[in-house]
Design a protein around this motif. Structure first.
Motif, PDB file in Angstrom:
ATOM      1  N   LYS A  50      43.857  44.673  48.537  1.00 14.15           N
ATOM      2  CA  LYS A  50      44.333  44.676  47.154  1.00 14.15           C
ATOM      3  C   LYS A  50      44.327  43.264  46.579  1.00 14.15           C
ATOM      4  O   LYS A  50      43.853  43.034  45.462  1.00 14.15           O
ATOM      5  CB  LYS A  50      45.741  45.267  47.096  1.00 14.15           C
ATOM      6  N   LEU A  51      44.829  42.307  47.349  1.00  7.76           N
ATOM      7  CA  LEU A  51      44.840  40.912  46.894  1.00  7.76           C
ATOM      8  C   LEU A  51      43.422  40.356  46.825  1.00  7.76           C
ATOM      9  O   LEU A  51      43.096  39.568  45.935  1.00  7.76           O
ATOM     10  CB  LEU A  51      45.684  40.063  47.850  1.00  7.76           C
ATOM     11  N   LEU A  52      42.588  40.791  47.749  1.00  8.16           N
ATOM     12  CA  LEU A  52      41.202  40.324  47.780  1.00  8.16           C
ATOM     13  C   LEU A  52      40.460  40.730  46.510  1.00  8.16           C
ATOM     14  O   LEU A  52      39.709  39.946  45.928  1.00  8.16           O
ATOM     15  CB  LEU A  52      40.495  40.885  49.007  1.00  8.16           C
ATOM     16  N   LYS A  53      40.703  41.964  46.071  1.00 10.33           N
ATOM     17  CA  LYS A  53      40.049  42.436  44.840  1.00 10.33           C
ATOM     18  C   LYS A  53      40.545  41.656  43.631  1.00 10.33           C
ATOM     19  O   LYS A  53      39.779  41.343  42.717  1.00 10.33           O
ATOM     20  CB  LYS A  53      40.318  43.928  44.659  1.00 10.33           C
ATOM     21  N   GLY A  54      41.827  41.324  43.631  1.00  9.37           N
ATOM     22  CA  GLY A  54      42.377  40.565  42.519  1.00  9.37           C
ATOM     23  C   GLY A  54      41.842  39.156  42.440  1.00  9.37           C
ATOM     24  O   GLY A  54      41.761  38.566  41.361  1.00  9.37           O
ATOM     25  N   ALA A  55      41.452  38.605  43.581  1.00  9.18           N
ATOM     26  CA  ALA A  55      40.947  37.224  43.630  1.00  9.18           C
ATOM     27  C   ALA A  55      39.453  37.144  43.347  1.00  9.18           C
ATOM     28  O   ALA A  55      38.902  36.041  43.255  1.00  9.18           O
ATOM     29  CB  ALA A  55      41.235  36.615  44.992  1.00  9.18           C
ATOM     30  N   ALA A  56      38.809  38.297  43.219  1.00  7.25           N
ATOM     31  CA  ALA A  56      37.350  38.313  43.010  1.00  7.25           C
ATOM     32  C   ALA A  56      36.946  37.608  41.720  1.00  7.25           C
ATOM     33  O   ALA A  56      35.817  37.112  41.596  1.00  7.25           O
ATOM     34  CB  ALA A  56      36.846  39.752  43.005  1.00  7.25           C
ATOM     35  N   SER A  57      37.856  37.546  40.764  1.00 11.45           N
ATOM     36  CA  SER A  57      37.534  36.933  39.474  1.00 11.45           C
ATOM     37  C   SER A  57      37.709  35.416  39.478  1.00 11.45           C
ATOM     38  O   SER A  57      37.366  34.751  38.502  1.00 11.45           O
ATOM     39  CB  SER A  57      38.417  37.533  38.379  1.00 11.45           C
ATOM     40  N   ILE A  58      38.242  34.887  40.570  1.00  7.49           N
ATOM     41  CA  ILE A  58      38.464  33.431  40.648  1.00  7.49           C
ATOM     42  C   ILE A  58      37.208  32.746  41.200  1.00  7.49           C
ATOM     43  O   ILE A  58      36.715  33.136  42.263  1.00  7.49           O
ATOM     44  CB  ILE A  58      39.665  33.103  41.555  1.00  7.49           C
ATOM     45  N   PRO A  59      36.684  31.738  40.504  1.00  5.21           N
ATOM     46  CA  PRO A  59      35.496  31.027  41.013  1.00  5.21           C
ATOM     47  C   PRO A  59      35.771  30.435  42.392  1.00  5.21           C
ATOM     48  O   PRO A  59      36.887  29.974  42.666  1.00  5.21           O
ATOM     49  CB  PRO A  59      35.276  29.919  39.976  1.00  5.21           C
ATOM     50  N   ARG A  60      34.776  30.455  43.250  1.00  8.23           N
ATOM     51  CA  ARG A  60      34.952  29.984  44.624  1.00  8.23           C
ATOM     52  C   ARG A  60      35.450  28.550  44.690  1.00  8.23           C
ATOM     53  O   ARG A  60      36.317  28.213  45.499  1.00  8.23           O
ATOM     54  CB  ARG A  60      33.616  30.110  45.374  1.00  8.23           C
ATOM     55  N   ASP A  61      34.934  27.689  43.825  1.00  7.47           N
ATOM     56  CA  ASP A  61      35.329  26.278  43.850  1.00  7.47           C
ATOM     57  C   ASP A  61      36.774  26.078  43.409  1.00  7.47           C
ATOM     58  O   ASP A  61      37.392  25.057  43.728  1.00  7.47           O
ATOM     59  CB  ASP A  61      34.402  25.456  42.950  1.00  7.47           C
ATOM     60  N   SER A  62      37.314  27.055  42.677  1.00  3.62           N
ATOM     61  CA  SER A  62      38.690  26.936  42.193  1.00  3.62           C
ATOM     62  C   SER A  62      39.693  27.568  43.143  1.00  3.62           C
ATOM     63  O   SER A  62      40.906  27.365  42.994  1.00  3.62           O
ATOM     64  CB  SER A  62      38.817  27.597  40.812  1.00  3.62           C
ATOM     65  N   LEU A  63      39.214  28.343  44.116  1.00  3.48           N
ATOM     66  CA  LEU A  63      40.104  29.035  45.036  1.00  3.48           C
ATOM     67  C   LEU A  63      40.546  28.086  46.154  1.00  3.48           C
ATOM     68  O   LEU A  63      39.724  27.559  46.896  1.00  3.48           O
ATOM     69  CB  LEU A  63      39.379  30.247  45.638  1.00  3.48           C
ATOM     70  N   VAL A  64      41.832  27.858  46.255  1.00  5.11           N
ATOM     71  CA  VAL A  64      42.369  26.960  47.273  1.00  5.11           C
ATOM     72  C   VAL A  64      42.661  27.720  48.561  1.00  5.11           C
ATOM     73  O   VAL A  64      42.251  27.322  49.650  1.00  5.11           O
ATOM     74  CB  VAL A  64      43.661  26.268  46.769  1.00  5.11           C
ATOM     75  N   ALA A  65      43.380  28.836  48.457  1.00  8.25           N
ATOM     76  CA  ALA A  65      43.728  29.640  49.626  1.00  8.25           C
ATOM     77  C   ALA A  65      44.038  31.060  49.166  1.00  8.25           C
ATOM     78  O   ALA A  65      44.294  31.302  47.981  1.00  8.25           O
ATOM     79  CB  ALA A  65      44.928  29.047  50.360  1.00  8.25           C
ATOM     80  N   LEU A  66      44.030  31.983  50.115  1.00 10.93           N
ATOM     81  CA  LEU A  66      44.286  33.382  49.787  1.00 10.93           C
ATOM     82  C   LEU A  66      44.881  34.074  51.008  1.00 10.93           C
ATOM     83  O   LEU A  66      44.309  34.026  52.093  1.00 10.93           O
ATOM     84  CB  LEU A  66      42.986  34.084  49.374  1.00 10.93           C
ATOM     85  N   GLY A  67      46.044  34.696  50.840  1.00 11.50           N
ATOM     86  CA  GLY A  67      46.672  35.363  51.978  1.00 11.50           C
ATOM     87  C   GLY A  67      47.274  34.351  52.944  1.00 11.50           C
ATOM     88  O   GLY A  67      47.777  33.302  52.543  1.00 11.50           O
ATOM     89  N   THR A  68      47.191  34.650  54.226  1.00  8.94           N
ATOM     90  CA  THR A  68      47.749  33.784  55.274  1.00  8.94           C
ATOM     91  C   THR A  68      46.632  33.163  56.096  1.00  8.94           C
ATOM     92  O   THR A  68      45.758  33.875  56.589  1.00  8.94           O
ATOM     93  CB  THR A  68      48.668  34.594  56.212  1.00  8.94           C
TER      94      THR A  68
END
Length: 204
Positions: A50-68
């Motif tokens: 569920k969280l993974l799908k929500g993060a799909a819209s975030i550009p890879r270079d802008s993503l710092v971390a996700l989950g644990t």
């Protein structure tokens, strides 16, 4: 962020299997949803779909971390487990299934029936601080150890009050621990909760 390759998945599952055995499947197939492992900047993250799908819209270079963050791959492609995975390892270490001798942990969805085992070490109050500073556990600081723990078995380290402190690798079997010198190493340090202070900038 991308799915793990087959080789990366094998490396992660083999490391997790040292501590929780076949309970890796319980990490993925949870009552509150399906979880998975994803790789981002050499780090392996444990995240809900569920969280993974929500993060799909975030550009890879802008993503710092996700989950644990469970750990990271070194430059030589070896997987190193982080203390941030402790809260997920500790509950399942209590009822870990042991695979047949010589076999590697299997990916989720493939079950092996084997006796239930538990691999834990408890350290004495006077030795907690030493372990939390990144030192190995000595025989003099050993409070208890699970029966039939084999040498080089992955173990979760607890205080005598059953508080998870970290994890490591048994340097001696249960039988050997009874007869070694008080200054002998019985558990090789791998990670401890003191890293949240010592290594705050590099954990995620």
């Amino acid at each position: 962020m991308r799915p793990l390759t087959e080789a990366e998945t094998r490396a992660v599952f083999e490391k997790l299997g040292r501590y929780i055995g076949e309970n890796i499947q319980l990490l993925v197939e949870r009552p509150d949803g399906t979880y998975c492992f994803r790789l981002h900047r050499d780090r392996v993250y444990y995240v809900s779909e569920k969280l993974l799908k929500g993060a799909a819209s975030i550009p890879r270079d802008s993503l710092v971390a996700l989950g644990t963050c469970f750990g990271k791959f070194t430059k030589t492609q070896k997987f190193r487990l982080n203390v941030t995975a402790l809260d997920f390892l500790a509950p399942y270490a209590k009822v870990g299934r042991a695979p047949p001798a010589g076999s590697a942990p299997r990916p989720p969805g493939r079950s092996l029936m084997a006796p239930l085992l538990q691999y834990k070490v408890w350290v004495k109050p006077g030795s907690e601080q030493s372990f939390l500073y990144g030192n190995h556990v000595l025989k003099s600081g050993l409070g208890r150890i699970t029966e039939n723990t084999a040498q080089y078995q992955g173990v979760v380290v607890y205080s005598m009050a059953d508080v998870p402190l970290g994890f490591g690798v048994a340097a001696k079997s249960t039988q050997d621990c009874r007869k070694v010198d008080p200054m002998a190493i019985v558990v090789f340090h791998q990670a401890d909760v003191g890293e949240y202070v010592r290594s705050e900038d590099t954990l995620t």
